[in-house]
Design a protein around this motif. Structure first.
Motif, PDB file in Angstrom:
ATOM      1  N   PRO A 138       7.487  -2.600 -11.826  1.00  0.00           N
ATOM      2  CA  PRO A 138       6.655  -1.521 -12.379  1.00  0.00           C
ATOM      3  C   PRO A 138       5.283  -1.496 -11.702  1.00  0.00           C
ATOM      4  N   PHE A 139       4.753  -0.314 -11.517  1.00  0.00           N
ATOM      5  CA  PHE A 139       3.467  -0.162 -10.848  1.00  0.00           C
ATOM      6  C   PHE A 139       2.379  -1.002 -11.516  1.00  0.00           C
ATOM      7  N   ALA A 140       2.402  -1.075 -12.827  1.00  0.00           N
ATOM      8  CA  ALA A 140       1.367  -1.803 -13.562  1.00  0.00           C
ATOM      9  C   ALA A 140       1.329  -3.286 -13.201  1.00  0.00           C
ATOM     10  N   ARG A 141       2.438  -3.838 -12.708  1.00  0.00           N
ATOM     11  CA  ARG A 141       2.511  -5.266 -12.418  1.00  0.00           C
ATOM     12  C   ARG A 141       2.241  -5.602 -10.953  1.00  0.00           C
ATOM     13  N   LEU A 142       1.942  -4.605 -10.152  1.00  0.00           N
ATOM     14  CA  LEU A 142       1.617  -4.849  -8.746  1.00  0.00           C
ATOM     15  C   LEU A 142       0.169  -5.319  -8.628  1.00  0.00           C
ATOM     16  N   SER A 143      -0.131  -6.041  -7.549  1.00  0.00           N
ATOM     17  CA  SER A 143      -1.507  -6.444  -7.283  1.00  0.00           C
ATOM     18  C   SER A 143      -2.320  -5.205  -6.918  1.00  0.00           C
ATOM     19  N   ARG A 144      -3.635  -5.352  -6.934  1.00  0.00           N
ATOM     20  CA  ARG A 144      -4.513  -4.221  -6.614  1.00  0.00           C
ATOM     21  C   ARG A 144      -4.234  -3.687  -5.206  1.00  0.00           C
ATOM     22  N   GLY A 145      -4.048  -4.596  -4.240  1.00  0.00           N
ATOM     23  CA  GLY A 145      -3.770  -4.166  -2.880  1.00  0.00           C
ATOM     24  C   GLY A 145      -2.435  -3.446  -2.761  1.00  0.00           C
ATOM     25  N   MET A 146      -1.419  -3.955  -3.467  1.00  0.00           N
ATOM     26  CA  MET A 146      -0.105  -3.308  -3.447  1.00  0.00           C
ATOM     27  C   MET A 146      -0.150  -1.936  -4.110  1.00  0.00           C
ATOM     28  N   LYS A 147      -0.930  -1.816  -5.171  1.00  0.00           N
ATOM     29  CA  LYS A 147      -1.073  -0.514  -5.832  1.00  0.00           C
ATOM     30  C   LYS A 147      -1.677   0.501  -4.872  1.00  0.00           C
ATOM     31  N   ARG A 148      -2.691   0.056  -4.127  1.00  0.00           N
ATOM     32  CA  ARG A 148      -3.340   0.961  -3.182  1.00  0.00           C
ATOM     33  C   ARG A 148      -2.375   1.385  -2.086  1.00  0.00           C
ATOM     34  N   ALA A 149      -1.606   0.416  -1.566  1.00  0.00           N
ATOM     35  CA  ALA A 149      -0.639   0.718  -0.510  1.00  0.00           C
ATOM     36  C   ALA A 149       0.420   1.694  -1.016  1.00  0.00           C
ATOM     37  N   LEU A 150       0.914   1.476  -2.237  1.00  0.00           N
ATOM     38  CA  LEU A 150       1.943   2.364  -2.783  1.00  0.00           C
ATOM     39  C   LEU A 150       1.387   3.764  -3.024  1.00  0.00           C
ATOM     40  N   THR A 151       0.127   3.855  -3.432  1.00  0.00           N
ATOM     41  CA  THR A 151      -0.490   5.162  -3.649  1.00  0.00           C
ATOM     42  C   THR A 151      -0.569   5.942  -2.342  1.00  0.00           C
ATOM     43  N   ILE A 152      -0.876   5.251  -1.247  1.00  0.00           N
ATOM     44  CA  ILE A 152      -0.893   5.910   0.068  1.00  0.00           C
ATOM     45  C   ILE A 152       0.522   6.311   0.471  1.00  0.00           C
ATOM     46  N   ALA A 153       1.492   5.427   0.230  1.00  0.00           N
ATOM     47  CA  ALA A 153       2.885   5.744   0.553  1.00  0.00           C
ATOM     48  C   ALA A 153       3.336   7.001  -0.188  1.00  0.00           C
ATOM     49  N   ALA A 154       2.961   7.114  -1.460  1.00  0.00           N
ATOM     50  CA  ALA A 154       3.348   8.287  -2.245  1.00  0.00           C
ATOM     51  C   ALA A 154       2.713   9.560  -1.702  1.00  0.00           C
ATOM     52  N   ALA A 155       1.479   9.439  -1.217  1.00  0.00           N
ATOM     53  CA  ALA A 155       0.804  10.606  -0.639  1.00  0.00           C
ATOM     54  C   ALA A 155       1.453  11.057   0.659  1.00  0.00           C
ATOM     55  N   LEU A 156       2.197  10.146   1.300  1.00  0.00           N
ATOM     56  CA  LEU A 156       2.886  10.465   2.559  1.00  0.00           C
ATOM     57  C   LEU A 156       4.337  10.854   2.344  1.00  0.00           C
ATOM     58  N   ALA A 157       4.752  10.923   1.095  1.00  0.00           N
ATOM     59  CA  ALA A 157       6.173  11.146   0.788  1.00  0.00           C
ATOM     60  C   ALA A 157       6.724  12.407   1.438  1.00  0.00           C
ATOM     61  N   HIS A 158       5.916  13.456   1.527  1.00  0.00           N
ATOM     62  CA  HIS A 158       6.392  14.743   2.058  1.00  0.00           C
ATOM     63  C   HIS A 158       5.972  14.961   3.511  1.00  0.00           C
ATOM     64  N   ASN A 179      -5.126  -5.358   5.702  1.00  0.00           N
ATOM     65  CA  ASN A 179      -3.787  -4.779   5.833  1.00  0.00           C
ATOM     66  C   ASN A 179      -3.826  -3.259   5.695  1.00  0.00           C
ATOM     67  N   LEU A 180      -4.660  -2.791   4.772  1.00  0.00           N
ATOM     68  CA  LEU A 180      -4.747  -1.352   4.555  1.00  0.00           C
ATOM     69  C   LEU A 180      -5.375  -0.661   5.767  1.00  0.00           C
ATOM     70  N   ARG A 181      -6.376  -1.264   6.347  1.00  0.00           N
ATOM     71  CA  ARG A 181      -6.980  -0.684   7.551  1.00  0.00           C
ATOM     72  C   ARG A 181      -5.972  -0.625   8.693  1.00  0.00           C
ATOM     73  N   ARG A 182      -5.119  -1.632   8.781  1.00  0.00           N
ATOM     74  CA  ARG A 182      -4.083  -1.646   9.809  1.00  0.00           C
ATOM     75  C   ARG A 182      -3.110  -0.478   9.607  1.00  0.00           C
ATOM     76  N   LEU A 183      -2.763  -0.207   8.356  1.00  0.00           N
ATOM     77  CA  LEU A 183      -1.866   0.904   8.049  1.00  0.00           C
ATOM     78  C   LEU A 183      -2.518   2.241   8.410  1.00  0.00           C
ATOM     79  N   ILE A 184      -3.790   2.376   8.104  1.00  0.00           N
ATOM     80  CA  ILE A 184      -4.504   3.622   8.417  1.00  0.00           C
ATOM     81  C   ILE A 184      -4.555   3.847   9.926  1.00  0.00           C
ATOM     82  N   ALA A 185      -4.815   2.776  10.673  1.00  0.00           N
ATOM     83  CA  ALA A 185      -4.837   2.888  12.135  1.00  0.00           C
ATOM     84  C   ALA A 185      -3.468   3.297  12.664  1.00  0.00           C
TER      85      ALA A 185
END
Length: 214
Positions: A138-158, A179-185
């Motif tokens: 469940p999203f609520a049980r993810l770490s703060r960094g994982m939540k941020r990564a998943l939120t970006i993934a969801a924004a890229l879904a389409h 890690n997040l900066r690496r994904l953005i790059a």
């Protein structure tokens, strides 16, 4: 090179209470974001960064000025703009009770992706963002960094060509932010245009092709 965003005189004034003076949150700004670049929008808290994103993504109407996003006029084609951009707000907009996988699938449903594509697309995004092992968590049980990564993934879904990131690394530990900066790059290398707000000068230096200060 074409511009993904063109802004002229964009202004936002909030009149919270008629008995009090209006608040000018954004005051006649002008800028352009080129296709395929990471554009940094820097400024302290309260400078108007989030208000600018809210206008450019149709969440609030500008008080004055004009803008074009992906070639669409903000005043007349906001529905088309919303279909072609991804937005990662400062506070996550995903659902605590849904798993990482289900949040991605739900995002795809909202954007009208065909049912046959959703599962494979969700699995690919989980792999890319190193969340495959948290697929059913469940999203609520993810770490703060994982939540941020998943939120970006969801924004890229389409598969949007333009992504808005509002203070993406605020509150993250050093490793998660890296890690997040690496994904953005990586997104930039794929040609995604990125509008990035931050108040970290070092982050802007690492990630951005150009910056504007508000």
């Amino acid at each position: 090179m074409n511009n993904a965003i063109e802004v002229s005189g964009l202004t936002k004034v909030y009149q919270v209470n008629k008995s009090k003076p209006a608040v000018r949150a954004v005051d006649g700004i002008d800028f352009a974001l080129r296709e395929g670049e990471v554009f940094g929008f820097l400024g302290p808290n309260g400078a108007g960064k989030t208000s600018t994103i809210r206008m450019l993504t149709g969440l609030t109407r500008p008080t004055a000025g004009s803008a074009r996003v992906l070639g669409f006029d903000l005043a007349t084609h906001i529905t088309r703009i919303k279909k072609h951009v991804g937005v990662v707000p400062e506070a996550s907009n995903l659902y605590d009770e849904l798993s990482a996988f289900d949040n991605l699938v739900f995002s795809m449903q909202l954007y009208g992706l065909p049912r046959a594509e959703r599962r494979d697309r969700a699995e690919a995004l989980l792999d890319r963002f190193r969340l495959a092992e948290k697929r059913d968590t469940p999203f609520a049980r993810l770490s703060r960094g994982m939540k941020r990564a998943l939120t970006i993934a969801a924004a890229l879904a389409h598969r949007p060509p333009l992504l808005f990131l509002d203070e993406p690394t605020t509150g993250l530990d050093v490793m998660s932010a890296r890690n997040l900066r690496r994904l953005i790059a990586g997104l930039r290398e794929e040609g995604v245009s990125i509008f990035l707000t931050t108040h970290y000068m070092e982050e802007a230096e690492r990630l951005c092709d150009r910056v504007a200060i508000i």
